[in-house]
Design a protein around this motif. Structure first.
Motif, short mmCIF file in Angstrom:
data_model
loop_
_atom_site.label_atom_id
_atom_site.label_comp_id
_atom_site.label_asym_id
_atom_site.label_seq_id
_atom_site.Cartn_x
_atom_site.Cartn_y
_atom_site.Cartn_z
N LEU A 153 0.83 -1.20 0.00
CA LEU A 153 0.00 0.00 0.00
C LEU A 153 0.87 1.26 0.00
CD1 LEU A 153 -2.79 -0.93 2.57
CD2 LEU A 153 -3.02 -0.77 0.09
N LYS A 154 2.02 1.18 0.65
CA LYS A 154 2.93 2.34 0.72
C LYS A 154 4.12 2.21 -0.21
CE LYS A 154 1.79 4.24 5.13
NZ LYS A 154 2.25 4.93 6.30
N GLU A 155 4.62 1.01 -0.39
CA GLU A 155 5.80 0.78 -1.23
C GLU A 155 5.44 -0.23 -2.31
OE1 GLU A 155 8.81 2.17 -1.15
OE2 GLU A 155 8.50 3.35 0.67
N LYS A 156 5.38 0.21 -3.54
CA LYS A 156 4.98 -0.69 -4.64
C LYS A 156 6.08 -1.70 -4.99
CE LYS A 156 1.15 1.57 -5.05
NZ LYS A 156 0.22 1.33 -3.99
N ALA A 157 7.32 -1.26 -4.92
CA ALA A 157 8.44 -2.12 -5.31
C ALA A 157 9.01 -2.85 -4.10
CB ALA A 157 9.54 -1.28 -5.97
N HIS A 158 9.68 -3.95 -4.36
CA HIS A 158 10.38 -4.68 -3.31
C HIS A 158 11.74 -4.02 -3.11
CE1 HIS A 158 7.66 -8.10 -4.66
NE2 HIS A 158 7.31 -7.84 -3.43
N ASN A 159 11.72 -2.91 -2.43
CA ASN A 159 12.96 -2.16 -2.19
C ASN A 159 13.26 -2.12 -0.70
OD1 ASN A 159 11.18 -0.25 -1.13
ND2 ASN A 159 11.13 0.94 -3.02
N LYS A 160 14.28 -1.37 -0.33
CA LYS A 160 14.68 -1.29 1.07
C LYS A 160 13.55 -0.79 1.96
CE LYS A 160 18.31 0.59 4.02
NZ LYS A 160 19.55 1.39 4.06
N GLY A 161 12.85 0.25 1.52
CA GLY A 161 11.73 0.79 2.29
C GLY A 161 10.62 -0.23 2.48
N PHE A 162 10.37 -1.02 1.45
CA PHE A 162 9.35 -2.06 1.52
C PHE A 162 9.68 -3.06 2.63
CE2 PHE A 162 8.00 -6.34 0.40
CZ PHE A 162 6.64 -6.18 0.23
N TYR A 163 10.92 -3.56 2.62
CA TYR A 163 11.29 -4.57 3.60
C TYR A 163 11.41 -3.98 5.01
CZ TYR A 163 11.66 -7.96 -0.08
OH TYR A 163 11.36 -8.79 -1.12
N GLN A 164 11.77 -2.72 5.12
CA GLN A 164 11.78 -2.07 6.42
C GLN A 164 10.36 -1.99 6.98
OE1 GLN A 164 13.82 1.61 5.53
NE2 GLN A 164 15.78 0.81 6.27
N LEU A 165 9.41 -1.68 6.13
CA LEU A 165 8.01 -1.62 6.56
C LEU A 165 7.51 -3.01 6.97
CD1 LEU A 165 5.44 -0.01 7.00
CD2 LEU A 165 4.98 -0.18 4.54
N CYS A 166 7.87 -4.03 6.21
CA CYS A 166 7.50 -5.40 6.57
C CYS A 166 8.07 -5.76 7.94
CB CYS A 166 8.01 -6.40 5.53
SG CYS A 166 7.12 -6.37 3.97
N GLU A 167 9.34 -5.42 8.18
CA GLU A 167 9.97 -5.73 9.47
C GLU A 167 9.38 -4.90 10.60
OE1 GLU A 167 14.16 -5.27 8.68
OE2 GLU A 167 14.35 -7.41 8.26
N HIS A 168 8.91 -3.71 10.31
CA HIS A 168 8.25 -2.89 11.32
C HIS A 168 6.96 -3.59 11.78
CE1 HIS A 168 6.43 0.46 13.42
NE2 HIS A 168 5.37 0.37 12.61
N MET A 169 6.20 -4.10 10.84
CA MET A 169 4.94 -4.78 11.17
C MET A 169 5.17 -6.18 11.72
SD MET A 169 2.27 -3.65 8.18
CE MET A 169 3.31 -3.90 6.74
N LEU A 170 6.24 -6.83 11.29
CA LEU A 170 6.52 -8.21 11.66
C LEU A 170 8.04 -8.38 11.78
CD1 LEU A 170 5.18 -11.03 12.05
CD2 LEU A 170 5.47 -11.37 9.60
#
Length: 170
Positions: free
Chosen positions: A127-144
């Motif tokens: 929803l916030k990061e369309k690509a599988h980039n650093k920001g995407f994985y940081q957001l995933c790790e924030h939630m989980l």
């Protein structure tokens, strides 16, 4: 590496060899059962919507609304998708309308709870990061926080399903 390790091609050869040893010794299923014995009761679209919305409201309150959340039997692992996030915009009259949808593969109806959680977090992050980039994985790790470990173990789960020719881990 063996073709049945297609979900693990990005991992080092040492890891792939350890997984092959587990497969050859018929121990991969036991390993997964030991790590992920917990199940979930989210077996229909309504329950899935409630589950996804609870996570979204906890971690991503300001993200765009979701118009549809559902299990989708048409999403197949073979097509490199376990879930999808789609964002559609169209013009209706003089207004620009957009909608976000999350569809989760039906394979997760009976999968261990941790794997459903991981795939939902993954799709919410889009929803916030369309690509599988650093920001995407940081957001995933924030939630989980254990996101990367769960992603790896979910890949082991998919490998187990495929190598054993079974529909779900039981």
């Amino acid at each position: 590496m063996a073709p049945h390790l297609k979900y693990l091609t990005a991992y080092p050869d040492t890891v792939q060899h350890q997984v092959l040893a587990l497969i050859e010794n018929k121990k991969l299923g036991d390993f997964l059962k030991q790590r992920h014995a917990d199940t979930h009761s989210i077996s229909n679209d309504r329950a899935l919507r409630e589950y996804v919305m609870a996570l979204k409201n906890r971690y991503m309150k300001s993200s765009p609304p979701l118009s549809k959340i559902m299990y989708d039997g048409k999403i197949h692992v073979i097509h490199n998708a376990l879930g999808t996030h789609s964002y559609v915009t169209r013009i209706q009259g003089s207004k620009l309308k957009s909608k976000n949808e999350i569809r989760i593969s039906s394979i997760f109806k009976n999968a261990p709870a941790a794997f459903l959680n991981m795939i939902v977090v993954h799709e919410l992050a889009h929803l916030k990061e369309k690509a599988h980039n650093k920001g995407f994985y940081q957001l995933c790790e924030h939630m989980l926080p254990e996101y990367h470990q769960l992603e790896f173990e979910m890949r082991l789960y998919l490998t187990h399903l495929e190598t054993e020719g079974i529909a779900q881990l039981t």
